[in-house]
Design an enzyme around this catalytic site. Sequence first.
Site, PDB file in Angstrom:
ATOM      1  CG  HIS A  17      -3.768  -1.976  -1.192  1.00  0.00           C
ATOM      2  ND1 HIS A  17      -4.768  -2.909  -1.342  1.00  0.00           N
ATOM      3  CD2 HIS A  17      -4.191  -1.147  -0.197  1.00  0.00           C
ATOM      4  CE1 HIS A  17      -5.745  -2.670  -0.490  1.00  0.00           C
ATOM      5  NE2 HIS A  17      -5.426  -1.598   0.216  1.00  0.00           N
ATOM      6  CG  HIS A  21      -9.222  -0.794   0.282  1.00  0.00           C
ATOM      7  ND1 HIS A  21      -8.515  -0.927   1.472  1.00  0.00           N
ATOM      8  CD2 HIS A  21     -10.523  -0.937   0.610  1.00  0.00           C
ATOM      9  CE1 HIS A  21      -9.369  -1.125   2.467  1.00  0.00           C
ATOM     10  NE2 HIS A  21     -10.597  -1.125   1.985  1.00  0.00           N
ATOM     11  CG  ASP A  43      -5.634  -3.277   3.810  1.00  0.00           C
ATOM     12  OD1 ASP A  43      -4.556  -2.876   4.285  1.00  0.00           O
ATOM     13  OD2 ASP A  43      -6.395  -2.561   3.123  1.00  0.00           O
ATOM     14  CG  MET A  52     -10.855  -3.632   6.168  1.00  0.00           C
ATOM     15  SD  MET A  52      -9.407  -3.077   5.235  1.00  0.00           S
ATOM     16  CE  MET A  52      -8.492  -2.121   6.455  1.00  0.00           C
ATOM     17  CB  SER A 107      -0.882   0.006   1.249  1.00  0.00           C
ATOM     18  OG  SER A 107      -1.341   1.330   1.491  1.00  0.00           O
ATOM     19  CG  ASP A 155      -5.274   1.963   1.265  1.00  0.00           C
ATOM     20  OD1 ASP A 155      -6.132   1.067   1.277  1.00  0.00           O
ATOM     21  OD2 ASP A 155      -4.077   1.768   1.558  1.00  0.00           O
ATOM     22  N   GLY A 211      -1.877  -3.442   9.433  1.00  0.00           N
ATOM     23  CA  GLY A 211      -1.000  -3.876  10.518  1.00  0.00           C
ATOM     24  C   GLY A 211      -0.163  -5.107  10.217  1.00  0.00           C
ATOM     25  CG  MET A 214     -11.417   2.194   2.979  1.00  0.00           C
ATOM     26  SD  MET A 214      -9.796   2.345   3.699  1.00  0.00           S
ATOM     27  CE  MET A 214      -8.835   2.453   2.198  1.00  0.00           C
ATOM     28  CG  MET A 262      -8.874   6.403   3.007  1.00  0.00           C
ATOM     29  SD  MET A 262      -7.831   6.629   4.441  1.00  0.00           S
ATOM     30  CE  MET A 262      -6.939   5.077   4.439  1.00  0.00           C
ATOM     31  N   GLY A 306      -8.836   3.492   7.691  1.00  0.00           N
ATOM     32  CA  GLY A 306      -8.732   4.946   7.818  1.00  0.00           C
ATOM     33  C   GLY A 306      -7.302   5.445   7.903  1.00  0.00           C
TER      34      GLY A 306
HETATM   35  C1  DX5 Z   1      -6.048   1.171   6.092  1.00  0.00           C
HETATM   36  C2  DX5 Z   1      -5.711   0.880   4.658  1.00  0.00           C
HETATM   37  C3  DX5 Z   1      -4.507   0.030   4.522  1.00  0.00           C
HETATM   38  C4  DX5 Z   1      -3.252   0.679   5.026  1.00  0.00           C
HETATM   39  C5  DX5 Z   1      -2.327  -0.404   5.445  1.00  0.00           C
HETATM   40  O1  DX5 Z   1      -7.221   1.875   6.169  1.00  0.00           O
HETATM   41  O2  DX5 Z   1      -6.781   0.204   4.019  1.00  0.00           O
HETATM   42  O3  DX5 Z   1      -4.338  -0.445   3.196  1.00  0.00           O
HETATM   43  O4  DX5 Z   1      -2.617   1.475   4.071  1.00  0.00           O
HETATM   44  O5  DX5 Z   1      -1.263   0.206   6.095  1.00  0.00           O
HETATM   45  P1  DX5 Z   1      -0.464  -0.519   7.251  1.00  0.00           P
HETATM   46  O6  DX5 Z   1       0.225  -1.707   6.620  1.00  0.00           O
HETATM   47  O7  DX5 Z   1       0.475   0.533   7.691  1.00  0.00           O
HETATM   48  O8  DX5 Z   1      -1.450  -0.944   8.300  1.00  0.00           O
HETATM   49 ZN    ZN Z   2      -6.320  -0.824   2.010  1.00  0.00          ZN
END
Ligand code: DX5
Ligand code: ZN
Length: 213
Positions: free
Chosen positions: A30, A63, A172, A134, A5, A32, A174, A65, A34, A139
């Site tokens: 990836h 992805h 996805d 998730m 990501s 993200d 952590g 969100m 938002m 976020g």
């Molecule tokens: C969180 C995103 C993830 C995020 C993952 O809302 O959907 O894709 O970028 O980042 P890490 O790997 O730092 O948790």
């Molecule tokens: Zn993501």
Amino acid sequence: MLSPSILTANFGVLQQEIEMLNESCADMIHLDVMDGTFVPNISFGLPVVKAVARIARKPLDVHLMMIHPEKYIEDFRDAGAAFLTVHLEACSHLASVTEQIKSLGMKAGAALNPHTPVAMLEDIIGELDLLLVMSVNPGFGGQRFIPFTIEKIRRARELARRTRSETLIEVDGGISLDNAAEVYAAGADILVAGSAIFSSDNPADYMKKLKTV
Ligand code: DX5
Ligand code: ZN
């Protein structure tokens, strides 16, 4: 497989970051998106996806969100998405949204927040190319992996097996070298990782390690 990501990449030198991913063992990239409503944060939108698509030589794993993702499906296809994932929690008519995604030539994904049971996808799993579990509340990058989501990954794998679906299970949030082996063992096909990769001294090397745990 690995889908890095770029949320925590250095956007000042985005081209370099994407070129680094092109040369790496990453299977896809990836992105993200938002909207500040579905999740408390705003990241980036179509122009950035387009800019990445021009440089990337790997499929874009987008992805969303955001609320009302159905309004922008064609826009994200035109921007270069190969996989387009929407949140179940953001769609009143998920089956029609995923159908629309596929009819526009993309792979369709459905994402579940940590509290949403995998069973909610029981009737639609066969229609999905990807199920995104998730493992943090979406976020923000850099959050801690939520341990109870391991059981959800197992349930997602079990649902795909039981229904003989070829749906890819993506996880996805952590993810790092500390938990990647456990996440793969629970049944994940694709790991998404952001901050662990981009905060390491050698991202390319870190990705190699993530793929071979
Ligand atoms: C969180 C995103 C993830 C995020 C993952 O809302 O959907 O894709 O970028 O980042 P890490 O790997 O730092 O948790
Ligand atoms: Zn993501």
